[in-house]
Design an enzyme around this catalytic site. Structure first.
Site, mmCIF file in Angstrom:
data_model
loop_
_atom_site.group_PDB
_atom_site.id
_atom_site.type_symbol
_atom_site.label_atom_id
_atom_site.label_comp_id
_atom_site.label_asym_id
_atom_site.label_seq_id
_atom_site.Cartn_x
_atom_site.Cartn_y
_atom_site.Cartn_z
ATOM 1 N N GLU A 60 0.823 -1.211 0.000
ATOM 2 C CA GLU A 60 0.000 0.000 0.000
ATOM 3 C C GLU A 60 0.858 1.261 0.000
ATOM 4 O OE1 GLU A 60 -3.123 0.434 -0.502
ATOM 5 O OE2 GLU A 60 -3.592 -1.697 -0.608
ATOM 6 N N CYS A 215 -13.698 1.461 -14.478
ATOM 7 C CA CYS A 215 -14.221 2.816 -14.260
ATOM 8 C C CYS A 215 -13.072 3.816 -14.346
ATOM 9 C CB CYS A 215 -14.915 2.889 -12.903
ATOM 10 S SG CYS A 215 -15.993 4.337 -12.715
ATOM 11 N N CYS A 222 -18.201 1.465 -19.490
ATOM 12 C CA CYS A 222 -19.517 1.295 -18.875
ATOM 13 C C CYS A 222 -20.288 0.097 -19.432
ATOM 14 C CB CYS A 222 -20.348 2.567 -19.041
ATOM 15 S SG CYS A 222 -19.623 4.016 -18.234
ATOM 16 N N CYS A 225 -19.207 -2.932 -17.515
ATOM 17 C CA CYS A 225 -19.091 -2.780 -16.054
ATOM 18 C C CYS A 225 -20.194 -3.554 -15.343
ATOM 19 C CB CYS A 225 -19.171 -1.310 -15.661
ATOM 20 S SG CYS A 225 -19.040 -1.044 -13.871
ATOM 21 N N CYS A 231 -25.530 2.159 -11.482
ATOM 22 C CA CYS A 231 -24.735 3.379 -11.553
ATOM 23 C C CYS A 231 -25.604 4.581 -11.913
ATOM 24 C CB CYS A 231 -23.619 3.228 -12.590
ATOM 25 S SG CYS A 231 -22.537 4.665 -12.691
#
Length: 379
Positions: A60, A215, A222, A225, A231
Site C-alpha cells: 500500500e 471505471c 460502462c 461494467c 450506476c
C-alpha cells in the site's frame, strides 16, 4: 474504527448526489456484483492473497501515487531483502533508500523505515491490528490504515483513494469535485455504508480494481461494467463528467545546474548526502543548484565553493536532462568541473569513482549523471 461524525455527515448531505445508495437492497446488489466480478477478473499481483499485515502495508505504501506495473519489481526486491518488518527496521537508511531508488516520492521510504522501527520498538516486531495503532505509524493515513486492516484482517473499514473515489462518485452521481470538503465527506460515508457485513477487504479490493480497470478516468468501460445497472451516473448520462474537474496544475519551467566536480588527482567525483528538508533528502547527489539563488553555471560554481569549501573551475557541458518534480518542469544542465584542491571524506561528503557511485542511493537524474560518467570513463 473512525466513522464520520455528525458534522461530517451533515456536510456530506449538502453535496449534490443521487441517494438511492441508502437503500439496503441497492447496496447488496452492488456488493454481489463487485465481488463476483473480482473473483473472475482480479489481476494476479504478488501482494494479493496474503493476510500478512507487513506485506499488505508494504504494497500500500509503494502503490501511493505509483502505477502497479512499476511497483511489482520493487515489492519483490524489498521482500527478498527484508522478509519481515524486523529485517526492515534493522537495515540502515542508505540500504532502504537504495532499494527504493527510482520509485519516487522518497519521503515514503524514510517513513516506511521509521514505521518499521516503531513496530519493533512499540509492538515487539508484530505489525499491529488496532486501527489507532496502525494510524499512528509514520506515513499511514486513514485510507492506508483501512486498506491494511480490511485486506489483512477483514476488518470492516472503508477506503477512499483515487480509484474508489472515481468509482463511488459515479455510482452515486456526486457532481461536486471529490476534493471539496462536502463531497469528500459524502464519499467516505458511502464507502463505509457500502461495505458488506463480512469480507470487507475483498470488497475494497474489488472496488479499487474496478476503478483501475473499468471505471477509468476518461473513457470508462460502462458497457462491460458489472455495476452498470446500479450506476446513477450512467443512468443520468454523467459518466464522462463525473468526477468533477480537478484544478489543472500550472507547471513552472525552471533551469537548474549540476556540477560533476572531479578530484584534482583521481577519477573521483564530489557527491554529498542531501540534508533533511530538501528535495530528495537522504539520497546522495552531485552539487546541484537552481533559482532563485542560482541562475547560471557560474552561480552554481560559486555556491559549490561556499557549500563544500572547494574551489572549482568550470569545464565543458556534460549533459542536459529534462524532467518533472511536483509542479516544476526542470531543465538540468550538467557541467564538468575540476577541483583545485580536495577535502577529506566526511560522513556526508565524499569523493567517489563512477563505479563506486553504484553503491549509493541517487535520484533518477543523479543516477543518469552517474551512468554518464561511467560510460564516459569507458570511452
Amino acid at each position: 474504527m473512525k466513522t464520520i461524525d455528525r458534522h461530517d455527515a451533515a456536510r456530506a448531505m449538502t453535496a449534490p448526489h443521487d441517494d438511492r445508495w441508502q437503500r439496503p437492497s441497492w447496496r447488496r446488489q452492488v456488493q454481489r456484483a463487485a465481488m463476483g466480478w473480482f473473483a473472475d477478473n482480479a489481476r494476479r499481483l504478488p501482494w494479493r492473497g496474503t493476510r500478512d499485515r507487513y506485506r499488505v502495508w508494504l504494497s500500500e505504501i509503494m502503490l501511493q501515487q505509483t502505477q502497479v506495473v512499476t511497483v511489482i519489481p520493487y515489492f519483490e526486491r524489498f521482500l527478498e531483502r527484508f522478509p519481515t518488518v524486523a529485517d526492515l527496521a534493522a537495515a540502515d537508511e542508505q540500504t532502504v533508500m537504495q532499494l527504493w531508488e527510482g520509485l519516487g516520492y522518497y519521503r515514503r521510504a524514510r517513513q516506511l523505515h521509521a514505521a518499521a522501527k516503531q513496530v519493533v520498538d512499540r509492538h515487539d516486531g508484530v505489525f499491529p491490528r488496532s486501527y489507532a495503532e496502525v494510524l499512528a505509524l509514520p506515513g499511514v493515513g486513514r485510507y492506508t490504515a483501512g486498506a491494511i486492516l480490511s485486506i489483512a484482517d477483514g476488518q470492516r473499514l472503508p477506503i477512499v483513494e483515487a480509484n474508489t473515489q472515481r468509482l463511488y462518485s459515479r455510482l452515486i452521481a456526486s457532481t461536486s469535485p471529490p476534493q471539496e470538503r462536502a463531497a469528500n465527506a459524502l464519499l467516505w460515508q458511502f464507502a463505509e455504508a457500502i461495505l458488506p457485513p463480512s469480507d470487507a477487504g475483498t470488497f475494497n479490493q474489488a472496488a479499487m480494481e474496478l476503478g483501475a480497470l473499468v471505471c477509468t478516468p476518461k473513457t470508462p468501460a460502462c458497457l462491460t461494467c458489472p455495476l452498470r445497472p446500479n450506476c446513477a451516473a450512467v443512468q443520468l448520462g454523467l459518466e464522462t463528467t463525473i468526477p468533477g474537474r480537478v484544478k489543472k496544475i500550472q507547471y513552472e519551467q525552471r533551469t537548474e545546474f549540476a556540477l560533476l566536480v572531479r578530484h584534482p588527482e583521481t577519477e573521483a567525483y564530489l557527491v554529498h548526502r542531501v540534508p533533511a528538508g530538501q528535495r530528495w533528502a537522504g539520497l546522495w547527489d552531485f552539487p546541484r543548484f537552481g533559482p532563485p539563488e542560482v541562475e547560471s553555471v557560474e552561480g552554481a560554481a560559486a555556491s559549490t565553493e561556499r557549500q563544500f569549501d572547494v574551489s572549482v573551475a568550470i569545464g565543458a557541458k556534460a549533459k542536459t536532462i529534462r524532467h518533472g518534480v511536483t509542479r516544476y518542469r526542470i531543465t538540468l544542465e550538467a557541467f564538468h568541473a575540476e577541483a583545485e584542491q580536495a577535502f577529506a571524506d566526511t560522513e556526508d561528503q565524499r569523493w567517489l569513482s563512477a563505479r563506486q557511485l553504484k553503491t549509493l542511493p541517487l535520484s533518477v537524474t543523479g543516477r543518469k549523471l552517474a551512468d554518464y560518467l561511467k560510460t564516459k570513463r569507458k570511452t
